[in-house]
Design an enzyme around this catalytic site. Structure first.
Site, PDB file in Angstrom:
ATOM      1  N   ASN A   7       0.866  -1.178   0.000  1.00 19.50           N
ATOM      2  CA  ASN A   7       0.000   0.000   0.000  1.00 19.50           C
ATOM      3  C   ASN A   7       0.908   1.235   0.000  1.00 19.50           C
ATOM      4  OD1 ASN A   7      -1.719   2.091   0.577  1.00 19.50           O
ATOM      5  ND2 ASN A   7      -2.728   1.089   2.300  1.00 19.50           N
ATOM      6  N   ARG A  90      -2.386  -1.920  -3.569  1.00 18.39           N
ATOM      7  CA  ARG A  90      -3.506  -0.986  -3.490  1.00 18.39           C
ATOM      8  C   ARG A  90      -3.147   0.194  -4.393  1.00 18.39           C
ATOM      9  NH1 ARG A  90      -4.112   3.926   0.415  1.00 18.39           N
ATOM     10  NH2 ARG A  90      -6.133   4.668  -0.295  1.00 18.39           N
ATOM     11  N   HIS A 179     -12.022   4.748  -0.880  1.00 21.73           N
ATOM     12  CA  HIS A 179     -12.194   3.727   0.174  1.00 21.73           C
ATOM     13  C   HIS A 179     -12.987   2.533  -0.335  1.00 21.73           C
ATOM     14  CE1 HIS A 179     -12.052   7.153   3.398  1.00 21.73           C
ATOM     15  NE2 HIS A 179     -10.860   6.595   3.295  1.00 21.73           N
ATOM     16  N   ARG A 240     -10.248  17.804   6.942  1.00 18.92           N
ATOM     17  CA  ARG A 240     -10.880  18.167   5.661  1.00 18.92           C
ATOM     18  C   ARG A 240     -12.313  18.637   5.908  1.00 18.92           C
ATOM     19  NH1 ARG A 240      -9.582  12.602   2.541  1.00 18.92           N
ATOM     20  NH2 ARG A 240      -8.156  12.075   4.220  1.00 18.92           N
ATOM     21  N   GLU A 383      -8.713  -4.078   4.603  1.00 19.30           N
ATOM     22  CA  GLU A 383      -8.481  -3.906   3.159  1.00 19.30           C
ATOM     23  C   GLU A 383      -7.429  -4.885   2.652  1.00 19.30           C
ATOM     24  OE1 GLU A 383      -8.856   0.703   2.333  1.00 19.30           O
ATOM     25  OE2 GLU A 383      -8.431   0.294   4.424  1.00 19.30           O
TER      26      GLU A 383
END
Ligand code: AMP
Length: 396
Positions: A7, A90, A179, A240, A383
């Site tokens: 990843n 990923r 995601h 954010r 994941e």
């Protein structure tokens, strides 16, 4: 035989080495500060973790360091690189090219490269990681698992923005969503826990971590999701802002003379929980402050839960109902207060949280009341396991 899961982030690279047969993690680690002077590799399972400072000028060096660590005569877990049967990467952005995971070949590499303008910080390190594996473990086939792929099933009415149509055709401006691997994993687990086929269920998946996104998963397909063209959109997050009136940005550029980079920084790194509370971007700190009477921390908490609630509400209507709402990632798995605030007052809709189950910690679990029409669950995301499963499906 093992599967290596990679990843690659903008300045980091995480890995896991997973046993193909048992799907057990035999080693894992993280390269950080890649490209900086104080880069390091942290590796080993929990009580066996070591940190090695070493120069990593790019993600190629990071892969080399990971492989050296796996082979280390004292601490390593493999005797030869031939034990790595396959690699799963990923990859953040697959644009409109990929709606599922794929075996990496030259064409796939070219497509990932074409998507660089859409993910300038993330796709280049993934490509470097792929290139390093091609050179260093040439016998191991590689698979790309895209964050965006799961959301490629969104219908145009959900992924188009009401902007001039040319911008979609020429600039590829549309909602991509992110995601995806996490949403897919928790939706599949939810169906398994409910002992019902995914193809029968309407599920809302809430990935609430550092980044937050919520998806409507109808019969196993993502039909809407809160992140958009970029991961800035949607739910309020740690730093954010999520969805805001776009005119605010133009106003600030004009009123304060912000440059585009400053505006971007303001929305990505100075907003959200941090911007409102002034305390932290970490919900644990916000909670502690809110519970000791800090007013802005309390406001940040309330805004955050309300933002999650709004998206859940939208998606109940989008799917004309919901069977299960599932929470995952750092906040989703751990913060009972957020979950309680999200479901406050929803009893008339048949959505009932069990306060006691909600307070308890643990792995996969129901937190809805017995008589709740809609099931509410917590499912820790994984994941890496999803990537391993995709690799096995494609390569065997
Ligand atoms: P993730 O991106 O999934 O690693 O989530 C990281 C975020 O989860 C952190 O920034 C925290 O805000 C939040 N988090 C992690 N553990 C807890 C906890 N026990 N309670 C509340 N929030 C948590």
């Amino acid at each position: 035989m093992f599967i290596l899961v990679i990843n690659a982030g903008s300045s980091s690279l995480k890995y896991q080495l997973v046993d193909r047969d048992t799907q057990e993690v035999v080693d894992k680690g993280l390269c950080e500060k890649i490209g900086l002077e104080d880069s390091f590799l942290k590796h080993g399972l929990d009580d066996n973790e070591v940190v090695v400072t070493l120069p990593l000028k790019d993600h190629y060096d990071a892969i080399q360091a990971v492989l050296d660590g796996l082979l280390d005569p004292e601490r390593g877990v493999i005797a030869s690189l031939e034990e790595i049967g396959a690699v799963g990467h990923r990859v953040v952005h697959g644009g409109e090219y990929f709606n599922e995971s794929v075996i990496i070949n030259d064409e796939v590499i070219a497509r990932i490269r074409e998507c660089i303008p859409l993910a300038p910080l993330h796709n280049p390190p993934s490509l470097t990681g792929i290139e390093a594996c091609t050179k260093l473990i040439p016998a191991s086939p590689q698979v790309a698992v895209f964050d965006t792929a799961f959301h490629q099933t969104l219908p145009p009415k959900a992924y188009m923005y009401p902007l001039p149509y040319d911008l979609y055709e020429e600039q590829h401006i549309r909602k991509y969503g992110f995601h995806g691997t996490s949403h897919r994993y928790v939706a599949q687990r939810t169906a398994a826990i409910l002992e019902r086929p995914l193809a029968e269920l309407k599920i809302i998946t809430c990935h609430l971590g550092n980044g937050c996104s919520i998806s409507a998963v109808d019969k196993g397909h993502s039909v809407d999701t809160s992140m958009g063209f970029t991961p800035l959109d949607g739910v309020m997050m740690g730093t954010r802002c999520g969805t805001i009136d776009p005119a605010i940005v133009i106003y600030l550029i004009k009123a304060l003379g912000l440059t585009p980079d400053e505006a971007e920084d303001l929305m990505n790194r100075q907003s959200g929980l941090l911007g409102i509370s002034g305390v932290s971007n970490d919900l644990r700190d916000i909670r502690a402050a809110a519970e000791s009477g800090h007013e802005r921390a309390l406001l940040a908490y309330e805004m955050y839960a309300n933002s999650v609630k709004r998206f859940i509400g939208q998606y109940v209507f989008a799917m004309a109902g919901v069977d299960a709402i599932v929470f995952t990632a750092g906040v989703g798995e751990n913060d009972d207060r957020t979950r309680r605030q999200v479901f406050e007052g929803l009893e008339p809709l048949g959505i009932l949280l069990d306060e006691e189950k909600n307070r308890k910690r643990g792995g996969e679990r129901f937190i809805s009341a017995e008589d709740s029409r809609v099931k509410i669950l917590v499912v820790p995301t994984n994941e890496e396991l999803m990537i391993v499963q995709d690799v096995l499906e494609l390569i065997g």
